[in-house]
Design a protein around this motif. Sequence first.
Motif, short mmCIF file in Angstrom:
data_model
loop_
_atom_site.label_atom_id
_atom_site.label_comp_id
_atom_site.label_asym_id
_atom_site.label_seq_id
_atom_site.Cartn_x
_atom_site.Cartn_y
_atom_site.Cartn_z
N GLU A 231 27.97 -0.71 18.86
CA GLU A 231 27.52 -2.10 19.60
C GLU A 231 26.60 -2.83 18.78
N ASN A 232 25.61 -2.14 18.06
CA ASN A 232 24.61 -2.82 17.26
C ASN A 232 25.06 -3.60 16.23
N SER A 233 25.00 -4.77 16.00
CA SER A 233 25.31 -5.65 14.95
C SER A 233 24.74 -5.16 13.64
N VAL A 234 23.39 -5.00 13.70
CA VAL A 234 22.34 -4.98 12.76
C VAL A 234 22.03 -3.40 12.27
N VAL A 235 22.40 -3.07 11.21
CA VAL A 235 22.27 -1.68 10.81
C VAL A 235 21.61 -1.45 9.18
N PRO A 236 20.85 -0.41 9.12
CA PRO A 236 20.31 -0.30 7.84
C PRO A 236 21.37 -0.37 6.77
N VAL A 237 20.73 -0.94 5.52
CA VAL A 237 21.51 -1.15 4.30
C VAL A 237 22.25 0.23 3.98
N ALA A 238 21.45 1.48 4.24
CA ALA A 238 21.61 2.90 3.89
C ALA A 238 23.30 3.19 4.53
N ASP A 239 23.36 2.70 5.82
CA ASP A 239 24.60 2.95 6.70
C ASP A 239 25.72 2.18 6.22
N GLU A 240 25.54 0.96 6.05
CA GLU A 240 26.59 -0.19 5.03
C GLU A 240 27.16 0.50 3.86
N TYR B 262 17.21 -3.61 6.85
CA TYR B 262 18.21 -3.94 7.59
C TYR B 262 19.27 -4.95 7.38
N MET B 263 20.48 -5.09 7.76
CA MET B 263 21.45 -6.18 7.51
C MET B 263 22.56 -6.13 8.57
N LEU B 264 23.29 -7.28 8.44
CA LEU B 264 24.47 -7.37 9.28
C LEU B 264 25.46 -6.52 9.34
N LYS B 265 26.04 -5.73 10.06
CA LYS B 265 27.12 -4.70 9.76
C LYS B 265 28.28 -5.26 9.41
N PHE B 266 29.02 -4.29 8.59
CA PHE B 266 30.66 -4.49 8.39
C PHE B 266 31.02 -5.80 7.51
N LEU B 267 29.94 -5.82 6.55
CA LEU B 267 29.88 -6.84 5.32
C LEU B 267 30.59 -6.42 4.12
N LEU B 268 30.23 -5.15 3.68
CA LEU B 268 30.44 -4.84 2.35
C LEU B 268 31.94 -4.54 2.21
N GLN B 269 32.55 -3.48 3.34
CA GLN B 269 33.78 -3.02 3.43
C GLN B 269 34.85 -3.93 3.19
N GLU C 263 13.18 -6.19 8.11
CA GLU C 263 12.34 -4.99 8.05
C GLU C 263 12.48 -4.12 9.50
N LYS C 264 12.25 -2.89 9.52
CA LYS C 264 12.17 -2.26 10.71
C LYS C 264 11.48 -2.82 11.63
N ARG C 265 10.33 -3.19 11.38
CA ARG C 265 9.42 -3.87 12.36
C ARG C 265 9.62 -5.27 13.10
N GLN C 266 10.57 -5.71 12.19
CA GLN C 266 11.28 -7.01 13.08
C GLN C 266 11.82 -6.89 14.41
N ASP C 267 11.62 -7.89 15.27
CA ASP C 267 12.49 -7.82 16.64
C ASP C 267 13.83 -8.13 16.05
N LEU C 268 14.60 -7.15 15.84
CA LEU C 268 16.34 -7.35 15.66
C LEU C 268 17.18 -7.86 16.63
N LEU C 269 16.57 -7.57 18.18
CA LEU C 269 17.37 -8.11 18.99
C LEU C 269 17.37 -9.49 19.20
N ASP C 270 16.24 -10.19 18.60
CA ASP C 270 16.27 -11.62 18.71
C ASP C 270 17.31 -12.11 17.70
N ARG C 271 17.50 -11.22 16.70
CA ARG C 271 18.50 -11.88 15.68
C ARG C 271 19.85 -11.07 15.71
N GLU C 272 20.26 -10.56 16.81
CA GLU C 272 21.48 -9.68 17.20
C GLU C 272 22.74 -10.86 16.89
N GLU C 273 23.74 -10.45 16.08
CA GLU C 273 25.02 -11.20 16.25
C GLU C 273 25.46 -11.48 17.36
#
Length: 598
Positions: free
Chosen positions: A428-437, A470-477, A583-593
């Motif tokens: 469900e989360n659209s924003v993931v760590p770069v390491a996961d991507e 952190y970055m937007l998910k499913f961009l590299l593949q 960054e991790k400390r940023q409010d990622l929910l406000d930037r959720e895709e």
Amino acid sequence: MGNLMLLILLLFPSLFVYSDSVGKALDSNIQYMEQLNNQANLNVNLLFSPLDRVNFIHYSDGELRRILLADASEKSSIERFEDDTYLRNALNHAFRNDSFVVRGGIVNQYGDAYCSVVADTEEYGEYVEGILEEISWEEDPYEAYFTGVHEEVIQQSSKHVVTMVQRLYYFGTYVGTLCVDVSYTRITSQFDSTYTEDSISFLCVLGEDGSLLYNSSYSGLSTSVLGEEGNLACLREKSGELLSGAGSREISIEGSRYLLTAVRNGKTGWVLVQYAPLDTLNQVVFQGIQNLIVVFAVVLVLAVLFSIFMSRQIIKPLQRMIAGMRLTGEGHLDPVSIPKHMRKTEVGALMEYYNTMVHRINQGIDTTLLYELNNKRMELKMLQYQINPHFLYNTLNTISALAEIENVPQIMEITDNLSQLLRYNVMENSVVPVADEIHFARNYLQIQNVRFPGRFQTEIRIPPDVEECYMLKFLLQPVVENCFSHGLCDKRTGAQVCITGRREGEELFLSVYDNGVGMQPEECAEWNRRLQEGEDRTQANDSIGLVNVNARIRSFYGGAYGVRLESSPGEFTRVTLHLRALEKRQDLLDREEPKGLL
């Protein structure tokens, strides 16, 4: 009755306007007279400007300078004749383009006179000496001096002339005195051409000694009256006050009042005085105001009649348009009918604009409804082809278990990687760590390696500070998939895929490199243009292609971010994702895709 009251109310400010207009008209006339004075001053400068060239004749003519520096008494008669001829020709050549000059000459330090007119050479020296007796060169020996108007016999003909006298020096050494007679008749003709009987103001010119040099022939103030000692003294005094910036512009001569402007000519020292009878000016101003009042009254009457006519022609159509606007406010978007006689009027144009606006609003509503309908149809079509991801995930786990039992490690590896990709995709989360991507991009590469063993080599270089972002998910593949679909499709051996990353402050850059077929420069530039302009994803052929990835990046991060291509035909292609480091400390929910972008 209302129009009558309006007319009465306008009479009171009209008196104020009249008095103010008189003052402004006088100021305007003063400005006009000053402009005429400046033009006359310019004409005087232009008239005498050719003489400036003659002042330096001895610098450019060495023979002439030799003649002037020598004493003629020590020369023979033949030498004196040759020198007279040479100098006379030089002077005539210098004056050939100046029709105002009637005679000119030079007297050197030895008293030798050289004249441009042969018949006047013998008496020319005495003539110049008589003029020089009235001149003092102590203040400025280089300054030109202009005499008043005097009568002289030139070439056996009596002429009225103004004489310019100036001393000539050659690098500080006195050479002689230049004396030029200018036709006073030509000067007055030049001034007279500017003024006619219909002129409001006229010109008079005072010499440097205060004498009256010129007075307009069409002036009501004759030269004989203006030249009287009392009137001339009064004019000199008043002009001097104006030149110093003080005093009144009005002067009284012979019981009549005149308005004055004055300017001093820097070349000759003459004072150019522009004067206009105040009675004439007041009469012109009053006539102008009177004409203005008549025009104003006619316009007012016509305006009243026109307002009555237009009120009958406009009010009814306007009421009809207002009624249509009220219906529009209630949700009814219907155009209003325009009467035939109103179609070419301003109100008709207004109603036409209103109908155009209604048409565009209706067209926009139809377009929006069609767009929403197409979206609903697309969603329905996607639901028809959708497979339950959990069912597919469980099925892949079953295949993996069977592969392990049957001892087929390739099937087990490819199903494990595929199941991880599927689970990663449906998170469900659209924003993931770069390491996961990066991890799931590596899973995709492992699947490709199983499909094409030994066909390509992979390299992943991601610094720790990049992996922590952190970055937007499913961009590299999708980008990595393009390497195999397009770049490396024809490369059987030696294929390389490299994934790198770097961070520059708040900016994050992820690049995917392949050594495939590459692209032509024109094709690469066209792709970059499409990506820069943010081409709509619905225009792309592949829903997970570069256009789709670029659209997701711009929608999430902003228009300053996106995808950039570099390529060389037959060598390489590099696709760079320009992102913002989260960054991790940023409010990622406000930037959720927003949902639906994956």
